[in-house]
Design a protein around this motif. Sequence first.
Motif, mmCIF file in Angstrom:
data_model
loop_
_atom_site.group_PDB
_atom_site.id
_atom_site.type_symbol
_atom_site.label_atom_id
_atom_site.label_comp_id
_atom_site.label_asym_id
_atom_site.label_seq_id
_atom_site.Cartn_x
_atom_site.Cartn_y
_atom_site.Cartn_z
ATOM 1 N N ALA B 91 0.762 -0.915 -0.005
ATOM 2 C CA ALA B 91 0.054 -0.048 0.063
ATOM 3 C C ALA B 91 1.009 1.400 0.149
ATOM 4 O O ALA B 91 1.388 1.589 1.041
ATOM 5 N N PRO B 92 0.942 1.922 -1.010
ATOM 6 C CA PRO B 92 1.830 2.958 -1.502
ATOM 7 C C PRO B 92 1.471 4.270 -0.042
ATOM 8 O O PRO B 92 2.591 4.963 0.399
ATOM 9 N N SER B 93 0.576 4.194 0.383
ATOM 10 C CA SER B 93 0.026 5.510 1.246
ATOM 11 C C SER B 93 0.450 5.341 2.675
ATOM 12 O O SER B 93 0.712 6.118 3.273
ATOM 13 N N SER B 94 0.765 3.817 3.036
ATOM 14 C CA SER B 94 1.155 3.525 4.338
ATOM 15 C C SER B 94 2.774 3.805 4.548
ATOM 16 O O SER B 94 3.276 4.105 5.637
ATOM 17 N N ASN B 95 3.648 3.855 3.649
ATOM 18 C CA ASN B 95 5.010 4.173 3.686
ATOM 19 C C ASN B 95 5.872 3.271 4.504
ATOM 20 O O ASN B 95 6.889 3.581 4.761
ATOM 21 N N THR B 96 5.051 2.204 4.990
ATOM 22 C CA THR B 96 5.940 1.082 5.667
ATOM 23 C C THR B 96 6.642 0.129 4.806
ATOM 24 O O THR B 96 7.346 -0.584 5.505
ATOM 25 N N GLY B 97 6.380 -0.073 3.652
ATOM 26 C CA GLY B 97 6.836 -0.997 2.679
ATOM 27 C C GLY B 97 6.386 -2.439 3.040
ATOM 28 O O GLY B 97 6.839 -3.284 2.169
ATOM 29 N N LYS B 98 5.275 -2.497 3.894
ATOM 30 C CA LYS B 98 4.680 -4.014 4.348
ATOM 31 C C LYS B 98 4.221 -4.488 2.943
ATOM 32 O O LYS B 98 3.740 -3.894 2.053
ATOM 33 N N LEU B 99 4.710 -5.762 3.100
ATOM 34 C CA LEU B 99 4.292 -6.534 1.716
ATOM 35 C C LEU B 99 3.388 -7.531 2.146
ATOM 36 O O LEU B 99 3.256 -8.352 3.184
ATOM 37 N N ILE B 100 2.080 -7.748 1.305
ATOM 38 C CA ILE B 100 1.172 -8.716 1.426
ATOM 39 C C ILE B 100 1.501 -9.921 0.446
ATOM 40 O O ILE B 100 1.280 -9.384 -0.882
ATOM 41 N N PHE B 101 1.471 -11.094 0.668
ATOM 42 C CA PHE B 101 1.899 -11.868 -0.438
ATOM 43 C C PHE B 101 0.808 -13.031 -0.699
ATOM 44 O O PHE B 101 -0.055 -13.382 0.310
ATOM 45 N N GLY B 102 0.816 -13.415 -1.972
ATOM 46 C CA GLY B 102 -0.067 -14.480 -2.138
ATOM 47 C C GLY B 102 0.549 -15.929 -1.561
ATOM 48 O O GLY B 102 1.707 -15.927 -1.038
ATOM 49 N N GLN B 103 -0.262 -16.907 -1.979
ATOM 50 C CA GLN B 103 0.218 -18.173 -1.567
ATOM 51 C C GLN B 103 1.296 -18.731 -2.237
ATOM 52 O O GLN B 103 1.841 -19.828 -1.709
ATOM 53 N N GLY B 104 1.608 -18.328 -3.346
ATOM 54 C CA GLY B 104 2.791 -18.818 -4.022
ATOM 55 C C GLY B 104 2.354 -19.967 -4.967
ATOM 56 O O GLY B 104 1.439 -20.606 -5.136
ATOM 57 N N THR B 105 3.145 -19.942 -6.152
ATOM 58 C CA THR B 105 3.063 -20.715 -7.258
ATOM 59 C C THR B 105 4.279 -21.361 -7.610
ATOM 60 O O THR B 105 5.070 -20.682 -7.981
#
Lengths: 114, 111
Positions: B91-105
């Motif tokens: 989320a660019p608005s958060s400025n924290t750089g946190k990533l939300i990942f998918g389950q992976g393929t």
Amino acid sequence: DAGITQSPRHKVTETGTPVTLRCHQTENHRYMYWYRQDPGHGLRLIHYSYGVKDTDKGEVSDGYSVSRSKTEDFLLTLESATSSQTSVYFCAIMERQGAYNEQFFGPGTRLTVL
Amino acid sequence: AQRVTQPEKLLSVFKGAPVELKCNYSYSGSPELFWYVQYSRQRLQLLLRHISRESIKGFTADLNKGETSFHLKKPFAQEEDSAMYYCALSAPSSNTGKLIFGQGTTLQVKP
């Protein structure tokens, strides 16, 4: 590898014991993160830090605590390990790459709780 | 709620075949989207990001805001493409750089 190391790389412990994982970086990055990687869940954020003594919770923070007393070290502690915390733990830092921010990941710590 | 979904756990193709790894997201706004790759016994690394519209190792990904998708494509798969691929959102608005990942393929390219 953006100067990120994790220790230990592998650990086997018993339920109920405390465990501390260490993430060390050599390039003075402000933001550091701890994720856990589990099949079917991908990577999930546990805690993150935005400076010395500044930390915040992530998506799956229950059962974990963190500390950052120095810029270079971000510690993840399981106060009383449970089998559900068996996982691979990744540390990451955020670094400016040109016009963008990019996260760089450590090599991971494989933790088994028996 | 912010969410990333990768519907396929495993995608198996033959060398030279086209590849499409699917990624759908849920986010109210304009997210930053990424593809990360983890080769066997290596660290997770960034493959590409939507905002730079680049092609890395022959892979491209186009953001489709209408379908809220960010599928990863390559016209001709190579054996060295075999790896785990994760789609991620920030989320660019958060400025924290946190990533939300998918389950992976897991992509398996057979000779």
